[in-house]
Design a protein around this motif. Structure first.
Motif, PDB file in Angstrom:
ATOM      1  N   UNK A  83       0.775  -1.224   0.000  1.00  0.00           N
ATOM      2  CA  UNK A  83       0.000   0.000   0.000  1.00  0.00           C
ATOM      3  C   UNK A  83       0.816   1.289   0.000  1.00  0.00           C
ATOM      4  N   UNK A  84       2.136   1.209   0.003  1.00  0.00           N
ATOM      5  CA  UNK A  84       2.940   2.429   0.025  1.00  0.00           C
ATOM      6  C   UNK A  84       2.623   3.312  -1.179  1.00  0.00           C
ATOM      7  N   UNK A  85       2.557   4.619  -0.979  1.00  0.00           N
ATOM      8  CA  UNK A  85       2.318   5.518  -2.113  1.00  0.00           C
ATOM      9  C   UNK A  85       3.494   5.477  -3.078  1.00  0.00           C
ATOM     10  N   UNK A  86       3.269   5.854  -4.338  1.00  0.00           N
ATOM     11  CA  UNK A  86       4.358   5.842  -5.321  1.00  0.00           C
ATOM     12  C   UNK A  86       5.474   6.794  -4.930  1.00  0.00           C
ATOM     13  N   UNK A  87       6.692   6.408  -5.254  1.00  0.00           N
ATOM     14  CA  UNK A  87       7.869   7.230  -4.973  1.00  0.00           C
ATOM     15  C   UNK A  87       8.538   7.609  -6.290  1.00  0.00           C
ATOM     16  N   UNK A  88       9.132   8.798  -6.371  1.00  0.00           N
ATOM     17  CA  UNK A  88       9.755   9.220  -7.633  1.00  0.00           C
ATOM     18  C   UNK A  88      10.972   8.368  -7.979  1.00  0.00           C
ATOM     19  N   UNK A  89      11.148   8.129  -9.262  1.00  0.00           N
ATOM     20  CA  UNK A  89      12.313   7.385  -9.722  1.00  0.00           C
ATOM     21  C   UNK A  89      13.514   8.326  -9.802  1.00  0.00           C
ATOM     22  N   UNK A  90      14.728   7.780  -9.777  1.00  0.00           N
ATOM     23  CA  UNK A  90      15.930   8.633  -9.871  1.00  0.00           C
ATOM     24  C   UNK A  90      15.949   9.501 -11.130  1.00  0.00           C
ATOM     25  N   UNK A  91      15.299   9.027 -12.203  1.00  0.00           N
ATOM     26  CA  UNK A  91      15.289   9.797 -13.450  1.00  0.00           C
ATOM     27  C   UNK A  91      14.526  11.107 -13.330  1.00  0.00           C
ATOM     28  N   UNK A  92      13.670  11.228 -12.316  1.00  0.00           N
ATOM     29  CA  UNK A  92      12.870  12.445 -12.163  1.00  0.00           C
ATOM     30  C   UNK A  92      13.568  13.503 -11.311  1.00  0.00           C
ATOM     31  N   UNK A  93      14.712  13.171 -10.739  1.00  0.00           N
ATOM     32  CA  UNK A  93      15.459  14.138  -9.931  1.00  0.00           C
ATOM     33  C   UNK A  93      16.161  15.148 -10.830  1.00  0.00           C
ATOM     34  N   UNK A  94      16.524  16.287 -10.262  1.00  0.00           N
ATOM     35  CA  UNK A  94      17.285  17.276 -11.011  1.00  0.00           C
ATOM     36  C   UNK A  94      18.665  16.724 -11.335  1.00  0.00           C
ATOM     37  N   UNK A  95      19.189  17.075 -12.495  1.00  0.00           N
ATOM     38  CA  UNK A  95      20.532  16.650 -12.849  1.00  0.00           C
ATOM     39  C   UNK A  95      21.546  17.318 -11.915  1.00  0.00           C
ATOM     40  N   UNK A  96      22.601  16.613 -11.534  1.00  0.00           N
ATOM     41  CA  UNK A  96      23.596  17.198 -10.621  1.00  0.00           C
ATOM     42  C   UNK A  96      24.151  18.528 -11.099  1.00  0.00           C
ATOM     43  N   UNK A  97      24.255  18.695 -12.414  1.00  0.00           N
ATOM     44  CA  UNK A  97      24.829  19.920 -12.962  1.00  0.00           C
ATOM     45  C   UNK A  97      23.829  21.074 -12.983  1.00  0.00           C
TER      46      UNK A  97
END
Length: 229
Positions: free
Chosen positions: A34-48
């Motif tokens: 039942x855990x709510x969806x979590x964002x994938x690493x691809x949706x994070x801001x780019x380090x640069x």
């Protein structure tokens, strides 16, 4: 330390406690299922780039202040009223009533959505009755739209450019609440895993920037007579 910085640090130190105020529903259900969806690493801001960088979009001229009244996120079928939130006596951010499943809250001590700066909108992920308004926040993708209807009859539309999840003990206050030279929004809810003893272990944060200004369809005639220029 200036007043604005003290305010941001106060909010950052306490807003993450939203994770302790939710998760009651999961006590009676299987967190694994039942855990709510979590964002994938691809949706994070780019380090640069950082969470406020978006070199492909020209910044829009911000609007004058006007309180938000409704937030709409078509990608996750959110259409919810907005209430103003202040700070509790201990300095923590107020939260919408737990039993109001389809209600969000805007921190009225900060920027209003569409004005220059960082506007903060928070919402519960669940309650004892089940999922709440921001349950699906972690499933958003870059490019999704967040529309905020304002009291002046205008709608500020934001494009999502990052979705990140943070541990409660490592919440990046400057990254989330830091000043911006353009109009930005942050949507915040609980996430980052779950413990039956501690509740949610972190927060999901959605970053967006202003890309369009329209007249709210239900706006008063006076507002429609002054469309955005």
């Amino acid at each position: 330390m200036d007043r604005a910085q003290r305010r941001r640090e106060t909010i950052a130190a306490t807003l993450t406690a939203m994770g302790l105020c939710a998760g009651v529903w999961l006590i009676e259900h299987s967190p694994r299922e039942e855990l709510p969806p979590q964002p994938s690493p691809e949706q994070a801001a780019l380090p640069s780039e950082g969470p406020t960088a978006d070199p492909g979009t020209q910044a829009m001229v911000p609007l004058p202040p006007s309180e938000p009244v409704r937030v709409r996120i078509p990608a996750i079928e959110v259409d919810a009223a907005v209430m103003p939130l202040g700070l509790e006596e201990d300095g923590s951010l107020e939260v919408p009533p737990q039993e109001a499943a389809n209600l969000t809250g805007w921190y009225e001590g900060g920027a209003t959505p569409g004005t220059r700066g960082t506007a903060i909108v928070a919402g519960h992920v669940d309650s004892a009755a089940g999922p709440s308004v921001f349950y699906g926040l972690g499933s958003l993708k870059k490019g999704n739209t967040v529309a905020v209807d304002r009291a002046d009859g205008l709608t500020a539309e934001f494009e999502v450019h990052a979705i990140e999840v943070y541990d409660r003990d490592a919440f990046p206050d400057d990254r989330v609440y830091g000043p911006s030279s353009r109009a930005e929004i942050r949507l915040i809810t609980c996430g980052g895993g779950y413990s039956r003893s501690d509740g949610y272990l972190g927060n999901v944060v959605v970053y967006g920037h202003l890309t369009a200004i329209t007249v709210t369809p239900e706006a008063r005639p006076a507002a429609a007579a002054h469309p955005p220029g």
